[in-house]
Design a protein around this motif. Structure first.
Motif, PDB file in Angstrom:
ATOM      1  N   LEU A   1       0.849  -1.198   0.000  1.00  0.00           N
ATOM      2  CA  LEU A   1       0.000   0.000   0.000  1.00  0.00           C
ATOM      3  C   LEU A   1       0.881   1.243   0.000  1.00  0.00           C
ATOM      4  O   LEU A   1       1.694   1.432   0.911  1.00  0.00           O
ATOM      5  N   VAL A   2       0.732   2.064  -1.008  1.00  0.00           N
ATOM      6  CA  VAL A   2       1.522   3.286  -1.111  1.00  0.00           C
ATOM      7  C   VAL A   2       0.565   4.473  -1.055  1.00  0.00           C
ATOM      8  O   VAL A   2      -0.359   4.572  -1.868  1.00  0.00           O
ATOM      9  N   GLY A   3       0.790   5.344  -0.086  1.00  0.00           N
ATOM     10  CA  GLY A   3      -0.093   6.491   0.027  1.00  0.00           C
ATOM     11  C   GLY A   3       0.432   7.507   1.007  1.00  0.00           C
ATOM     12  O   GLY A   3       1.303   7.204   1.834  1.00  0.00           O
ATOM     13  N   ALA A   4      -0.120   8.695   0.925  1.00  0.00           N
ATOM     14  CA  ALA A   4       0.297   9.782   1.799  1.00  0.00           C
ATOM     15  C   ALA A   4       0.046   9.419   3.256  1.00  0.00           C
ATOM     16  O   ALA A   4      -0.812   8.593   3.561  1.00  0.00           O
ATOM     17  N   PRO A   5       0.778  10.024   4.179  1.00  0.00           N
ATOM     18  CA  PRO A   5       0.595   9.705   5.596  1.00  0.00           C
ATOM     19  C   PRO A   5      -0.773  10.125   6.096  1.00  0.00           C
ATOM     20  O   PRO A   5      -1.353  11.108   5.631  1.00  0.00           O
ATOM     21  N   GLY A   6      -1.303   9.348   7.059  1.00  0.00           N
ATOM     22  CA  GLY A   6      -2.521   9.739   7.747  1.00  0.00           C
ATOM     23  C   GLY A   6      -3.809   9.465   7.017  1.00  0.00           C
ATOM     24  O   GLY A   6      -4.863   9.965   7.415  1.00  0.00           O
ATOM     25  N   ILE A   7      -3.784   8.641   5.952  1.00  0.00           N
ATOM     26  CA  ILE A   7      -5.042   8.407   5.232  1.00  0.00           C
ATOM     27  C   ILE A   7      -5.736   7.131   5.704  1.00  0.00           C
ATOM     28  O   ILE A   7      -6.834   6.830   5.235  1.00  0.00           O
ATOM     29  N   GLY A   8      -5.106   6.370   6.621  1.00  0.00           N
ATOM     30  CA  GLY A   8      -5.819   5.250   7.224  1.00  0.00           C
ATOM     31  C   GLY A   8      -5.324   3.878   6.834  1.00  0.00           C
ATOM     32  O   GLY A   8      -6.062   2.888   6.955  1.00  0.00           O
ATOM     33  N   LYS A   9      -4.082   3.761   6.398  1.00  0.00           N
ATOM     34  CA  LYS A   9      -3.564   2.449   5.960  1.00  0.00           C
ATOM     35  C   LYS A   9      -3.528   1.453   7.115  1.00  0.00           C
ATOM     36  O   LYS A   9      -3.944   0.294   6.972  1.00  0.00           O
ATOM     37  N   THR A  10      -3.038   1.893   8.257  1.00  0.00           N
ATOM     38  CA  THR A  10      -2.979   0.999   9.418  1.00  0.00           C
ATOM     39  C   THR A  10      -4.370   0.639   9.912  1.00  0.00           C
ATOM     40  O   THR A  10      -4.647  -0.516  10.257  1.00  0.00           O
ATOM     41  N   ALA A  11      -5.277   1.609   9.920  1.00  0.00           N
ATOM     42  CA  ALA A  11      -6.635   1.369  10.419  1.00  0.00           C
ATOM     43  C   ALA A  11      -7.356   0.315   9.601  1.00  0.00           C
ATOM     44  O   ALA A  11      -8.052  -0.548  10.155  1.00  0.00           O
ATOM     45  N   ILE A  12      -7.199   0.349   8.270  1.00  0.00           N
ATOM     46  CA  ILE A  12      -7.928  -0.640   7.463  1.00  0.00           C
ATOM     47  C   ILE A  12      -7.372  -2.041   7.661  1.00  0.00           C
ATOM     48  O   ILE A  12      -8.111  -3.028   7.547  1.00  0.00           O
ATOM     49  N   MET A  13      -6.093  -2.150   8.001  1.00  0.00           N
ATOM     50  CA  MET A  13      -5.543  -3.482   8.253  1.00  0.00           C
ATOM     51  C   MET A  13      -6.166  -4.091   9.506  1.00  0.00           C
ATOM     52  O   MET A  13      -6.497  -5.285   9.547  1.00  0.00           O
ATOM     53  N   GLU A  14      -6.347  -3.276  10.533  1.00  0.00           N
ATOM     54  CA  GLU A  14      -6.998  -3.761  11.757  1.00  0.00           C
ATOM     55  C   GLU A  14      -8.447  -4.152  11.481  1.00  0.00           C
ATOM     56  O   GLU A  14      -8.942  -5.147  12.009  1.00  0.00           O
ATOM     57  N   GLN A  15      -9.118  -3.366  10.634  1.00  0.00           N
ATOM     58  CA  GLN A  15     -10.503  -3.691  10.289  1.00  0.00           C
ATOM     59  C   GLN A  15     -10.592  -5.001   9.519  1.00  0.00           C
ATOM     60  O   GLN A  15     -11.484  -5.817   9.761  1.00  0.00           O
ATOM     61  N   VAL A  16      -9.694  -5.214   8.573  1.00  0.00           N
ATOM     62  CA  VAL A  16      -9.698  -6.455   7.782  1.00  0.00           C
ATOM     63  C   VAL A  16      -9.494  -7.662   8.687  1.00  0.00           C
ATOM     64  O   VAL A  16     -10.211  -8.664   8.592  1.00  0.00           O
ATOM     65  N   ALA A  17      -8.538  -7.579   9.584  1.00  0.00           N
ATOM     66  CA  ALA A  17      -8.280  -8.697  10.500  1.00  0.00           C
ATOM     67  C   ALA A  17      -9.494  -8.975  11.376  1.00  0.00           C
ATOM     68  O   ALA A  17      -9.872 -10.134  11.583  1.00  0.00           O
TER      69      ALA A  17
END
Length: 803
Positions: free
Chosen positions: A38-54
């Motif tokens: 996942l490549v994207g600007a900081p603070g757009i929610g990359k970590t949050a969506i991983m927790e949601q998927v799990a």
């Protein structure tokens, strides 16, 4: 793509990588499982969506930021190993296990989860010494000689070089081992999340008017960066809510800590001052209590549109909090009820608090601790569990104070404490419903249709208010819903109409078809997707098997005359919402639920479970149809559907399936088209013993006939009465949830089946039941007086649709 689309891509990939074939091998071998990047600007929610998927897949997650790792911590430390080969002795360097891989084993031991996601953030910021090892890791999933455990999928994330000076641009050889997903900031996707999360209305209404302030990264003239991110807005919204609650100052000094751009901080500071003034001047509490003064109404009438939008935000924020209180209290009570039902027979057999209740509380605490440690529990789930545990401990303490710790006296002491919690639901529901009514009245009187459209749209977008209306209903909402106009392209109306073109013409004339759950699309006068009920008619969840069946408000019925003629086909607008609103219908009669389903006929088939409740039957069907089949569960209760979804991942894993083959949707049994279910698409339909409680059995059976493929199988467990029934008795039986006394005759049922295109039914099992027969042997439920001479027979039917 936006963060919502990226999440779906990650989720689909993880499910595919964890899929196994019939020999138990991964369909895609580990060495060929390209990690997602996942490549994207900081603070757009990359970590949050991983927790949601799990959390949604019911698997584990171990997260690591790669920025602090050196070669030694990632690969392990060297040690000397003495070895021998064919008589020759020598020393060799060996490496200890990587800290990252060791963390996965520690996680599995703590939580018991054997499959999960290894999420490596800032993967393109690894140190110079570690960079050469990344190619081997990404391809072979190993650090040194130690491999990532089987069943763990690697997902990586990183920022583009313009956001982080430490970024190393991967070469083509490395990138060729990855599945790159570029994620862009998207206000529309974030707004939906913000509405569901109930973020502070000052933030959401400001961004609605100033969308260009949502995300910004620029270089400053003198050096450095000015920036505002989605993470910054979310964190600021949460802090504002907390500071206001604590009475601490909320001003620019606070805002600049989260909004690192002077211009945007200035704009938001000015807006927040206005927002505070609106809150003070308008006295939202008085508006929602119906006591707004003439001066408040006059100001609203004269206010510009942006001020009116801010006022709507204040009203919606308060209404969301009111609805959440009612829903949360019912959620806690339902959890208490289910646990206490388990203990009743033990208490009545003479068990003590220490034997029947305390071990269950301790086990619940252990499970919660493991979920918290696994990072797969949402804050909402943790809060509910802690409330339940604390109440159960309070019940036990009350028994100790009353010296009622053993047997039926202990049970009755607990029952009194439980009923005290139940009694708190109705006042909360009534208060929220009244305040919602007053909001509609205020907007009608002082604002215009434009503001009403905004209010309705937001009311249906916010999760607490949507769930409240779908569960308890609100007549004012249904009355105004016709005013809500939604862009047909946005809602996918054209696509839905083309997909459902083959639907029976009579149904198409009666209904306005749209995407399930879409704002403003309606069946009669109710919102599409999640069904609702009558405001203020919420049924407090009864302990059912503990203290008797739940009592519900009387509901209209699709009845004929007193001799039991077939119900009329047309269903009045809003009738389904009124009939099913707030009703559980769980324990009127469920002991005949034996699920007589032939495995050889279900393998690889598509099966629909109607009135699936919390999903347990659908879980069994999922195992029966196997990896090649599909199971859909539908129920009119949104809270039950949420519970069914929560247990879905665990169920298919425990069944040994390679992937999830289940889906759950909210729908009325008479209106399955409302869940987007087309014609002739299912091989089998299963209906547990609840059809006698439906608003209109005949219409529901017609829906079953529409949905089944030619030759498809309907498994129907129901009750037959031996003579025509009095409508007054049937109606009252349905209102209290007694599915035995709500039965009609065999002749009527067979006529409905024949009219819907079914062959003659085959009776697989039957036995006589009493009118007060409860959900298990020895348990009884309230019954209606007036038909003592009627005999009832529980039957399990196999019925084929004609070819």
């Amino acid at each position: 793509m936006n963060i919502v689309s990226a999440k779906q891509q990650v989720k689909d990939t993880v499910e595919a990588y964890l899929k196994r074939d019939d020999a138990g091998l991964f369909s895609i071998a580990s060495v060929h499982q390209r990690p997602i990047f996942l490549v994207g600007a900081p603070g757009i929610g990359k970590t949050a969506i991983m927790e949601q998927v799990a959390r949604e897949l019911g698997i584990g997650i171990v997260s690591y930021s790669m920025t602090h790792h050196t070669r030694q911590s990632a690969l392990g430390l060297p040690r000397i190993e003495h070895r021998e080969f064919e008589g020759r002795e020598y020393d060799a360097s060996e490496y200890t296990m990587s800290e990252i891989i060791a963390a996965i084993y520690d996680y599995m031991e703590r939580t018991g989860l054997r499959e999960g996601i290894l999420f490596l953030d800032e993967i393109n910021c690894v140190s110079e010494t570690l960079y050469p090892s990344m190619l081997q890791f990404l391809q072979f999933k190993t650090f040194g000689k130690h491999k990532v455990p089987e069943g763990w999928v690697i997902v990586c994330a990183g920022n583009p070089p313009e956001y982080n000076r430490s970024v190393h641009e991967f070469d083509i050889v490395t990138l060729d081992r990855l599945r790159e997903i570029d994620v862009e900031p998207d206000y529309g996707a974030w707004k939906t999340y913000a509405s569901e999360a109930g973020l502070h209305p000052a933030v959401t209404t400001f961004l609605e008017a100033k969308k260009d302030c949502f995300y910004k990264v620029e270089s400053r003239p003198g050096g450095g960066k000015s920036f505002v991110t989605a993470r910054g807005w979310e964190d600021l919204a949460k802090v504002i809510s907390l500071y206001e609650e604590m009475g601490k100052p909320v001003n620019r000094d606070l805002f600049v800590q989260f909004l690192r751009d002077d211009d945007i901080s200035d704009q938001f500071t000015v807006y927040y001052s206005l927002f505070e003034k609106y809150r003070s001047d308008y006295q939202v509490g008085s508006i929602l209590s119906g006591t707004a003064t003439p001066s408040i109404k006059d100001r609203a009438k004269a206010a510009p549109f942006d001020e009116r939008v801010a006022l709507l935000g204040l009203m919606l924020d308060t209404l969301s909090a009111d609805c959440s209180k009612a829903l949360d209290q019912e959620g806690v009570v339902v959890e208490l009820r289910d646990l206490l039902r388990e203990t009743k027979s033990e208490f009545l057999a003479g068990a003590s608090i220490d034997e029947a209740l305390n071990p269950r509380v301790a086990e619940r605490e252990r499970k919660l601790t493991r979920k918290i440690e696994s990072s797969t529990a949402s804050r909402k789930f943790i809060r509910k569990e802690r409330l339940v545990i604390n109440l159960l401990k309070g019940f036990a303490a009350q028994c100790m104070l009353e010296k009622a710790t053993v047997g039926d006296v202990a049970f009755h002491a607990i029952e009194r404490a439980y009923k005290s919690e139940v009694s708190k639901i109705s006042p909360l529901v009534d208060a929220a419903s009244e305040r919602m009514d007053n909001a509609f009245g205020f907007i009608d009187e002082t604002l215009g249709s434009r503001e009403m459209l905004v209010f309705l749209a937001e009311l249906t977008t916010r999760k607490p208010t949507t769930r409240f209306i779908s569960h308890y209903g609100n007549e004012k909402y249904y009355e105004h819903n016709q005013e809500l106009q939604v862009d047909a392209a946005r809602m996918g109306l054209t696509e839905r109409v083309s997909k459902l073109a083959e639907i029976d013409a009579s149904l198409a004339e009666e209904r306005e078809v749209g995407e399930p759950g879409a704002v403003g699309l309606r069946v009669g006068s109710k919102p599409k997707g999640e069904p609702g009920g009558v405001a203020g008619s919420a049924a407090a969840p009864s302990m059912g098997g503990v203290g008797g069946a739940a009592t519900f408000s009387p509901a209209p019925s699709g009845k004929g005359d007193s001799q039991g003629t077939s119900p009329k086909k047309d269903i009045p607008a809003g009738a389904l919402a009124k009939h099913y609103g707030g009703k559980q219908f769980e324990y009127g009669f469920a002991s005949v639920c034996k699920m007589l389903l032939p495995r050889e006929e279900l393998k690889g088939k598509k099966v629909l479970d109607v009135c699936c409740r919390r999903g347990r039957g659908a879980y069994k069907l999922s195992s029966m149809v196997g990896d090649g089949g599909e199971v859909m569960g539908v129920d009119w209760s949104p809270s039950y559907i949420e519970e069914a979804k929560d247990g879905m991942a665990r169920a298919w894993h425990e069944s040994g399936l390679s992937h999830n083959n289940m889906e759950f949707r909210v729908a009325y049994p008479e209106d399955l088209i409302g869940a987007g279910i087309g014609s002739s698409v299912y091989d089998a339909i299963y209906v547990n013993n609840v059809i006698t409680l439906f608003y209109n059995q005949e219409q529901a059976i017609r829906e079953f006939g529409r949905i089944l493929k030619p030759g498809g199988l309907l498994i129907l467990e129901t009750i037959f009465a031996d003579r025509p029934r009095m409508d007054s008795v049937v109606d009252e039986a349905r209102s209290i949830g007694n599915s035995v006394q709500a039965a009609r005759t065999e002749r009527e049922n067979v006529a409905w089946l024949e009219a819907a295109g079914f062959e003659a039914p085959s009776v697989e099992e039957s036995f006589e039941v009493e009118a007060d027969r409860g959900y298990k042997e020895g348990h009884s439920v309230p019954k209606v007086a007036g038909d003592e001479n009627v005999k009832f027979t529980a039957v399990s039917l196999y019925v084929r649709k004609k070819r």
